[in-house]
Design a protein around this motif. Structure first.
Motif, PDB file in Angstrom:
ATOM      1  N   VAL A  48      13.136   7.711  -4.701  1.00 24.66           N
ATOM      2  CA  VAL A  48      14.496   7.168  -4.778  1.00 24.66           C
ATOM      3  C   VAL A  48      15.279   7.965  -5.811  1.00 24.66           C
ATOM      4  O   VAL A  48      14.857   8.091  -6.972  1.00 24.66           O
ATOM      5  CB  VAL A  48      14.497   5.678  -5.168  1.00 24.66           C
ATOM      6  N   SER A  49      16.402   8.544  -5.384  1.00 26.92           N
ATOM      7  CA  SER A  49      17.316   9.199  -6.318  1.00 26.92           C
ATOM      8  C   SER A  49      18.598   8.377  -6.372  1.00 26.92           C
ATOM      9  O   SER A  49      18.717   7.337  -5.719  1.00 26.92           O
ATOM     10  CB  SER A  49      17.596  10.632  -5.867  1.00 26.92           C
ATOM     11  N   HIS A  50      19.576   8.855  -7.157  1.00 24.57           N
ATOM     12  CA  HIS A  50      20.822   8.112  -7.290  1.00 24.57           C
ATOM     13  C   HIS A  50      22.008   9.064  -7.181  1.00 24.57           C
ATOM     14  O   HIS A  50      21.965  10.199  -7.653  1.00 24.57           O
ATOM     15  CB  HIS A  50      20.877   7.357  -8.617  1.00 24.57           C
ATOM     16  N   LYS A  51      23.063   8.561  -6.547  1.00 23.64           N
ATOM     17  CA  LYS A  51      24.300   9.325  -6.425  1.00 23.64           C
ATOM     18  C   LYS A  51      25.105   9.194  -7.718  1.00 23.64           C
ATOM     19  O   LYS A  51      24.710   8.494  -8.651  1.00 23.64           O
ATOM     20  CB  LYS A  51      25.115   8.787  -5.235  1.00 23.64           C
ATOM     21  N   GLU A  52      26.255   9.838  -7.731  1.00 21.19           N
ATOM     22  CA  GLU A  52      27.098   9.796  -8.921  1.00 21.19           C
ATOM     23  C   GLU A  52      27.553   8.380  -9.250  1.00 21.19           C
ATOM     24  O   GLU A  52      27.756   8.038 -10.418  1.00 21.19           O
ATOM     25  CB  GLU A  52      28.315  10.709  -8.739  1.00 21.19           C
TER      26      GLU A  52
END
Length: 281
Positions: A48-52
């Motif tokens: 899981v990554s995250h956007k701005e």
């Protein structure tokens, strides 16, 4: 639904100026194909990554986006696409669009991460700022909600015939409210409290609106930020089922009207014989 056969038949429609009803079956097939891509990742140890904006992003979001983008490009090469995963299109460009695809390839990424099954694939065709085709597909169950303007709204279970759905008349007893599972807040709780005798159901993604469309829920309020791709497909389903998706001033939600792609706060409800605005916190 025989996904691959339906997608193969898309070539028969390519290059033709299709109406929404002609496009509905191949778009349902695309949503099913995207759902297969999502489910391939669902049971893995995905990252899981995250956007701005700090919203989560997984490989499933991108796999579904790529499947839908490729399919829509083949199906309707002249109709532009605005997707959550390709949203960096200047308003100066998209304000010239009279018709475009509006897609959330994985609505409810937080629910996907929690593995609770409450996430959807949302595909809408927007014409003159209003959705004229909407497909909401539930990958875990294979249930598909869909509608086109003037043709009604339908629910189709995996391997079954589609059945037409309708909102329900206002109940004489307890009101059933569907609210956000991951984005609930004090205003949502205050709204439910002001209704009095009400049952609250926490649900993720566009499923809340679909429950209104099929008459299982009376109203679903949203007091907090959402984006246009979150609501367009389910709005078409709700409206064709006889319901309403409006801002807090009772105006139907409209699309691609401004630089920002954020929706106003809104209400989704089935019966307008009750003034739901009286209960706003």
């Amino acid at each position: 639904m025989k996904v691959h056969n339906a997608i193969a038949r898309m070539s028969n429609l390519k290059g033709v100026h299709q109406n929404p009803q002609e496009l509905c079956e191949p778009v349902k097939a695309l949503a099913a194909e995207a759902s297969l891509r999502i489910m391939e990742i669902y049971d893995t140890d995905f990252a899981v990554s995250h956007k701005e904006d700090r919203s989560p992003l997984t490989a499933a979001d991108m796999a579904a986006h790529n499947a839908i983008a490729e399919g829509l490009s083949d199906l309707t090469p002249a109709i532009p696409l605005l997707s959550e995963e390709s949203a960096d299109i200047p308003f100066a460009d998209r304000q010239r669009w009279s018709r475009y695809w509006l897609v959330d390839p994985l609505d409810g990424t937080r629910e996907f991460i929690k593995r609770n099954g409450e996430f959807t694939v949302n595909i809408a065709l927007v014409d003159n700022h209003s959705p004229v085709l909407g497909v909401v597909y539930v990958p875990v169950t294979g249930v598909c909600y869909y509608a086109t303007t003037g043709a009604g709204a339908f629910k189709q279970r995996a391997g079954k015939q589609a059945v037409q759905i309708h909102v329900r008349a206002h109940p004489t007893g307890r009101v059933i409210v569907a609210g956000s599972r991951s984005h609930g807040n004090a205003r949502q709780r205050a709204f439910v409290a002001k209704l009095g005798d009400a049952q609250f159901i926490a649900v993720g993604s566009a499923l809340k609106s679909c429950l209104v469309a099929e008459g299982r829920v009376d109203i679903s309020p949203r007091f907090g930020p959402t984006s246009e791709w979150d609501t367009a497909a389910s709005q078409c389903v709700v409206e064709e089922a006889g319901g309403y998706v409006t801002d807090l001033d009772s105006n139907p939600l409209r699309y691609n009207m401004k630089e920002s792609l954020l929706n106003p706060e809104f209400l989704v409800y089935g019966d307008n014989s009750r003034n739901w605005r009286e209960y706003l916190p």
